[in-house]
Design an enzyme around this catalytic site. Structure first.
Site, PDB file in Angstrom:
ATOM      1  N   HIS A 103       0.286  -1.502  -0.403  1.00 51.14           N
ATOM      2  CA  HIS A 103      -0.354  -0.128   0.494  1.00 51.14           C
ATOM      3  C   HIS A 103       0.953   1.275  -0.260  1.00 51.14           C
ATOM      4  O   HIS A 103       0.471   2.415  -0.431  1.00 51.14           O
ATOM      5  CB  HIS A 103      -0.885  -0.249   0.932  1.00 51.14           C
ATOM      6  CG  HIS A 103      -1.945  -1.387   1.340  1.00 51.14           C
ATOM      7  ND1 HIS A 103      -1.859  -2.539   2.473  1.00 51.14           N
ATOM      8  CD2 HIS A 103      -2.558  -1.936   1.082  1.00 51.14           C
ATOM      9  CE1 HIS A 103      -2.634  -2.848   2.348  1.00 51.14           C
ATOM     10  NE2 HIS A 103      -3.301  -2.652   1.340  1.00 51.14           N
ATOM     11  N   GLN A 145     -17.785  -7.280  -1.574  1.00 48.43           N
ATOM     12  CA  GLN A 145     -16.488  -8.467  -2.780  1.00 48.43           C
ATOM     13  C   GLN A 145     -16.217 -10.303  -1.650  1.00 48.43           C
ATOM     14  O   GLN A 145     -15.169 -10.479  -2.269  1.00 48.43           O
ATOM     15  CB  GLN A 145     -15.068  -7.693  -2.998  1.00 48.43           C
ATOM     16  CG  GLN A 145     -14.260  -7.521  -1.627  1.00 48.43           C
ATOM     17  CD  GLN A 145     -13.765  -6.198  -2.868  1.00 48.43           C
ATOM     18  OE1 GLN A 145     -13.785  -4.906  -2.640  1.00 48.43           O
ATOM     19  NE2 GLN A 145     -12.583  -6.363  -2.169  1.00 48.43           N
ATOM     20  N   GLN A 167      -0.471  -4.523  -8.893  1.00 50.76           N
ATOM     21  CA  GLN A 167      -0.261  -5.385  -9.895  1.00 50.76           C
ATOM     22  C   GLN A 167      -0.495  -7.066  -9.667  1.00 50.76           C
ATOM     23  O   GLN A 167      -1.122  -7.833 -10.068  1.00 50.76           O
ATOM     24  CB  GLN A 167       0.953  -5.474 -10.841  1.00 50.76           C
ATOM     25  CG  GLN A 167       1.807  -6.049 -11.507  1.00 50.76           C
ATOM     26  CD  GLN A 167      -0.091  -6.693 -12.657  1.00 50.76           C
ATOM     27  OE1 GLN A 167      -0.199  -5.651 -13.447  1.00 50.76           O
ATOM     28  NE2 GLN A 167      -0.286  -8.144 -13.543  1.00 50.76           N
ATOM     29  N   ASP A 173      -3.421  -7.769  -7.549  1.00 49.83           N
ATOM     30  CA  ASP A 173      -4.152  -7.893  -8.102  1.00 49.83           C
ATOM     31  C   ASP A 173      -4.379  -7.601  -9.538  1.00 49.83           C
ATOM     32  O   ASP A 173      -5.343  -6.909  -9.549  1.00 49.83           O
ATOM     33  CB  ASP A 173      -5.414  -7.155  -6.912  1.00 49.83           C
ATOM     34  CG  ASP A 173      -5.042  -7.227  -5.275  1.00 49.83           C
ATOM     35  OD1 ASP A 173      -5.246  -8.714  -5.012  1.00 49.83           O
ATOM     36  OD2 ASP A 173      -3.823  -6.949  -4.759  1.00 49.83           O
TER      37      ASP A 173
HETATM   38  P1  AMP Z   1      -5.773  -4.618  -0.449  1.00 50.78           P
HETATM   39  O1  AMP Z   1      -5.905  -3.490   0.763  1.00 50.78           O
HETATM   40  O2  AMP Z   1      -5.507  -5.319  -0.070  1.00 50.78           O
HETATM   41  O3  AMP Z   1      -7.714  -4.595  -1.125  1.00 50.78           O
HETATM   42  O4  AMP Z   1      -5.083  -3.642  -1.566  1.00 50.78           O
HETATM   43  C1  AMP Z   1      -5.628  -2.034  -1.679  1.00 50.78           C
HETATM   44  C2  AMP Z   1      -4.496  -2.250  -3.224  1.00 50.78           C
HETATM   45  O5  AMP Z   1      -2.898  -2.418  -2.397  1.00 50.78           O
HETATM   46  C3  AMP Z   1      -4.997  -2.986  -4.203  1.00 50.78           C
HETATM   47  O6  AMP Z   1      -4.376  -1.781  -5.555  1.00 50.78           O
HETATM   48  C4  AMP Z   1      -4.231  -3.349  -4.011  1.00 50.78           C
HETATM   49  O7  AMP Z   1      -3.424  -4.852  -5.336  1.00 50.78           O
HETATM   50  C5  AMP Z   1      -2.552  -2.670  -3.808  1.00 50.78           C
HETATM   51  N1  AMP Z   1      -1.951  -4.163  -2.751  1.00 50.78           N
HETATM   52  C6  AMP Z   1      -2.005  -5.091  -2.383  1.00 50.78           C
HETATM   53  N2  AMP Z   1      -0.946  -5.849  -2.365  1.00 50.78           N
HETATM   54  C7  AMP Z   1      -0.235  -5.499  -3.136  1.00 50.78           C
HETATM   55  C8  AMP Z   1       1.210  -5.513  -3.120  1.00 50.78           C
HETATM   56  N3  AMP Z   1       2.560  -6.282  -2.444  1.00 50.78           N
HETATM   57  N4  AMP Z   1       1.950  -4.275  -3.739  1.00 50.78           N
HETATM   58  C9  AMP Z   1       1.912  -3.698  -4.231  1.00 50.78           C
HETATM   59  N5  AMP Z   1       0.273  -3.810  -4.055  1.00 50.78           N
HETATM   60  C10 AMP Z   1      -0.012  -4.090  -3.886  1.00 50.78           C
END
Ligand code: AMP
Length: 302
Positions: free
Chosen positions: A45, A69, A159, A161
């Site tokens: 993040h 989701q 990327q 996701d």
């Molecule tokens: P989330 O909180 O898991 O819904 O993720 C929020 C955003 O952070 C989404 O766009 C994810 O793809 C991105 N994200 C989560 N993990 C990673 C990571 N390891 N590297 C880069 N972006 C990430």
């Protein structure tokens, strides 16, 4: 030396409040970047926040664990949550505003609209036996609402996701949202494991095993370079099976259309994997720019 000064982060819990904030920014002509998250922030993040901070005048982070989701039986109730820590990390990252709505704010009584991106939402994690296409309807609907509420110039996604990123790119093109969608590389632990809020759930033994997932992607990349994509995928599957990991899928797809790719060639290929380690479901992927000439390990490129 004085420590760097970050003004306290502003926290808003209603779309009406965000609209008011946005209107005041619009009058100044400053640019706004949005980083949507479900909280439980980690370095992945942070990498999105850093680029948004670098490229936009104002940075908004949304923090919302989106019930739409998650399927019944998935981990919505136990998803890691720590608002206070997230607010403080957002402040450290120089975020200007955290939009942190309640489920009732996003889905008030009578809410009946869903945004479904056909095709892309039905493969990989969208298969009924995986998370199902409704997962991506939940994602596309909430992202549409966030883009409308915040109306950023740019919105940043990971990327990590990859399917979600493809769905959002399609959604934004199809519905003529005017925001620029920026997708940034996966941030990994030193042993290659993709950072994820769910990693905290892994026991030490599971955590060690989880590193075999990116290792399998490296095997795919290396074997593809030597013997082609089909052989690379088989080698990756064998590697996972040898580690005792039963993959939900390990597949090569077009990064934009998510159409299956079996033989590689010179077009870029996304190799995606999902697997359960104990109770925790993990996903990961790599991009192979030119499957005929793949040579770099998963850890250095995604
Ligand atoms: P989330 O909180 O898991 O819904 O993720 C929020 C955003 O952070 C989404 O766009 C994810 O793809 C991105 N994200 C989560 N993990 C990673 C990571 N390891 N590297 C880069 N972006 C990430």
């Amino acid at each position: 030396m004085w420590p760097a000064y970050n003004p306290p982060v502003e926290i808003l819990r209603t779309a009406a409040g965000v609209h008011e904030w946005r209107d005041s920014i619009r009058r100044t002509g400053l640019t706004v970047g949005l980083v949507p998250t479900m909280g439980s922030l980690h370095a992945g993040h942070r990498s999105l926040l850093d680029v948004a901070r670098r490229d936009c005048d104002r940075v908004v982070m949304s923090l919302f664990v989106n019930p739409a989701q998650f399927r019944a039986g998935e981990d919505f109730d136990t998803y890691p949550r720590d608002e206070k820590r997230d607010f403080s990390l957002a402040e450290d990252a120089g975020v200007d505003l955290v939009y942190c709505p309640s489920p009732g704010e996003v889905y008030p009584p009578g809410f009946s609209t869903g945004v479904t991106v056909g095709g892309l939402s039905e493969v990989l994690c969208g298969r009924p036996e995986s998370r199902g296409p409704e997962h991506f309807t939940g994602v596309a609907t909430v992202v549409s609402k966030l883009l409308n509420a915040v109306d950023p110039d740019r919105a940043y996604f990971g990327q990590k996701d990859a399917q979600q990123a493809a769905v959002i790119r399609r959604l934004v093109a199809d519905l003529e949202f005017r925001q620029e969608i920026v997708v940034l590389p996966t941030v990994r632990e030193p042993d290659g494991l993709a950072m994820s809020s769910r990693n905290v759930r892994l026991t030490p033994t599971e955590r060690e095993l989880a590193a075999r997932i990116p290792a399998a992607l490296s095997v795919v990349r290396e074997t593809t370079a030597e013997a082609g994509l089909a052989t690379g995928l088989l080698a990756g599957s064998d590697f996972l099976a040898g580690a005792g990991i039963e993959a939900e899928y390990l597949e090569a797809r077009d990064p934009d259309t998510l159409e299956p790719i079996e033989d590689g060639g010179s077009r870029p290929v996304m190799v995606a994997v999902a697997a359960r380690i104990g109770e925790t479901r993990l996903i990961d992927n790599i991009l192979i720019e030119n499957p005929e000439k793949a040579e770099q390990p998963a850890r250095s490129r995604t």
